[in-house]
Design an enzyme around this catalytic site. Structure first.
Site, PDB file in Angstrom:
ATOM      1  CG  HIS A 104      36.715  56.642  63.056  1.00  0.00           C
ATOM      2  ND1 HIS A 104      37.577  58.673  63.145  1.00  0.00           N
ATOM      3  CD2 HIS A 104      37.810  55.914  64.353  1.00  0.00           C
ATOM      4  CE1 HIS A 104      38.205  58.331  63.232  1.00  0.00           C
ATOM      5  NE2 HIS A 104      38.879  56.742  64.160  1.00  0.00           N
ATOM      6  CG  ASP A 135      35.178  59.977  62.395  1.00  0.00           C
ATOM      7  OD1 ASP A 135      34.662  59.630  62.915  1.00  0.00           O
ATOM      8  OD2 ASP A 135      36.312  60.571  62.409  1.00  0.00           O
ATOM      9  CB  SER A 213      40.609  58.498  66.750  1.00  0.00           C
ATOM     10  OG  SER A 213      41.240  58.168  65.669  1.00  0.00           O
TER      11      SER A 213
END
Length: 531
Positions: A104, A135, A213
């Site tokens: 993402h 992901d 992230s």
């Protein structure tokens, strides 16, 4: 924890916060994470004080900040893209002169750069592999000499234990330098990521915020996983993708192509209810999961309704569908599919009509969907006069995520609502819809806004796919072209065929549309007639 494209990225990233700004239509309908990231000093100091010299000195040298400029698709204007969106995330150096990060963080990226810790230089990078479902993504750098001074982190080969101390590294919002937070491993589960993909997920209580992230989580001197999300409605609940899932991803892309994880798509239910057990006439010793609705109904499919799955390979399944991994860990039995699948099949033991039998269940990485996700692609389209045709996708439907709109679509029995979870069938390879309001033109005078209407036929011929619709328009010789729609009420659209063709070029020019269609539809439009 769902990711990728409007539905994929927004659903998966709603916990991370990094992608919400890129999807304004979804962000308006989705709870957003408003927690501010701790400053680098605030984040790093507690960890440093608590961990002391236990913080590995080589890890910081292997963590990078990722800068992405992303152009997401615009399903309602499929001939163009959304405005550029800037985002930052984290990444970690791995073997093979590569950088591992979250999908993402780089999905739909038109430009990616990485910046090492304690450096003012940004190095251009290329996305070489991406798996929105789990992901994960891999980057290559334009300057491979960078890796001469930045070695990869060793990855642990076993799952962490509950209560293991963990350090989360990354570049969250609130500062520009590397942040380190400390916590413990709280929970390990096998859960859905981005439909239809499921995987192991490790919960930690170390602070994870937007920008973390793609950063590594480290126990001792080894990486145990990659940060990817957090639960925004609670405190200190962050999630990492464990090394086991990372290894599967890296093995998958070794041939240069990502195939995905095998999975089963049958509807199952637990065997906890006493009446259900009595109805199935099961012995008290039988434990497992009940097949409520098999994925396929043909005679060759090995599972039937009311089968009780008791074992996967040699591992028993309990009445909640769980299997034991060691003394202190239970996870959903589907976890074992990725470990025991062989040539696209999984060995299952089941009880049917009181008899035990072994079967080989086919498993696949993808579930065919009548309304699929874009999965990192841009939507196809075709312009014909003032009409814009595209195919129905989860991203398009997600933009209709409004109670009033969905209620209206349900009332008229639109396939966008009634068939959202269906598989393609003999009549429909995909759903073809009018994605946008009419382009301004006299040909549309008197008609209502047709956007979100699913096309059922052109001049009486059933429409099964966007390419087939383009072929029907290409081959049509009738004076008029009539479009019917697959919902109750509404109106048919009738246009003079020659005027529609003549008006198309002018409409494209007036509205700044560079091409009449996407590459796949133009291939059909320019081909010779099939007649």
């Amino acid at each position: 924890m769902r990711v990728a494209n409007l539905a994929t990225v927004a659903n998966a990233c709603l916990l991370v916060g990094i992608c919400a700004a890129a999807y304004p239509a979804i962000a308006a309908a989705t709870p957003q994470n408003s927690d501010a990231a701790a400053s680098p000093a605030e984040a790093a100091a507690p960890a440093a004080a608590a961990a002391g010299s236990s913080i590995p000195s080589n890890v910081a040298n292997a963590v990078v900040k990722v800068f992405s400029t992303m152009r997401y698709p615009d399903p309602t204007r499929p001939w163009t893209k959304q405005a550029p969106t800037e985002a930052t995330a984290s990444g970690v150096i791995i073997e093979g002169k590569r950088i591992l990060t979250n999908a993402h963080a780089v999905l739909y990226a038109s430009q990616v750069q990485v910046q090492p810790n304690q450096s003012g230089d940004k190095i251009s990078a290329t996305v070489v592999a991406v798996a929105p479902g789990i992901d994960l993504a891999v980057l290559k750098l334009d300057e491979e000499s960078f890796f001469n001074a930045h070695a990869p982190i060793a990855r642990a080969t076993a799952l962490p234990q509950i209560k293991d101390a963990v350090l989360a590294y990354g570049f969250p919002t609130g500062g520009t330098s590397l942040s380190i937070t400390k916590g413990i491993v709280s929970r390990i589960e096998f859960v859905p990521y981005n439909y239809p993909v499921s995987g192991l997920r490790v919960q930690i209580d170390a602070a994870i915020n937007p920008g973390n992230s793609g950063g590594p989580a480290v126990a001792g001197d080894q990486m145990i996983g990659l940060a990817f999300s957090r639960f925004s409605d609670a405190q200190n609940i962050g999630y990492i993708i464990p090394n086991e899932e990372i290894e599967l991803f890296l093995q998958d892309i070794a041939d240069g192509h990502y195939d995905g994880k095998p999975a089963m798509y049958d509807d199952l239910q637990t065997l906890e209810n006493p009446a259900l057990r009595a109805f199935l006439k099961l012995d008290k010793s039988v434990e497992g999961m009940v097949v409520h609705r098999p994925f396929r109904s043909d005679a060759a499919y090995p599972l039937k309704e009311w089968d009780v799955l008791t074992r996967i390979a040699d591992t028993p399944i309990d009445d909640q569908g769980m299997v034991k991994l060691g003394a202190d860990l239970r996870v959903n039995f589907r976890y074992l599919i990725q470990k025991v699948a062989n040539q696209g099949k999984v060995s299952l033991t089941l009880v049917r009509a009181g008899k035990s039998m072994a079967v080989q269940l086919p498993v696949a990485p993808n579930r065919p969907m009548l309304i699929p996700s874009l999965n990192g692609e841009y939507p196809p389209y075709f312009v014909y006069g003032p009409l814009v045709f595209s195919k129905a996708t989860q991203e398009y439907v997600s933009l209709l995520n409004n109670v009033t709109v969905l209620s209206s679509l349900g009332f008229v029995r639109s396939p966008l609502v009634t068939r959202r979870g269906d598989a393609p069938d003999a009549e429909h390879e995909e759903l073809v819809l009018i994605s946008s309001p009419f382009f301004p033109n006299r040909l549309s005078i008197g008609y209502g806004n047709p956007s979100a209407g699913v096309v059922s036929s052109v001049n009486g011929a059933r429409v099964s796919s966007l390419r087939q619709l383009v072929a029907l328009l290409r081959d049509c010789k009738d004076e008029f072209v009539t479009f019917e729609f697959d919902h109750v009420g509404g109106e048919a659209l009738v246009f003079p065929r020659n005027e529609m063709i003549a008006a198309t070029e002018e409409i494209l020019t007036d509205n700044g549309v560079r091409a009449q269609g996407s590459a796949d539809t133009l291939e059909v439009w320019r081909a010779k007639s099939g007649k």
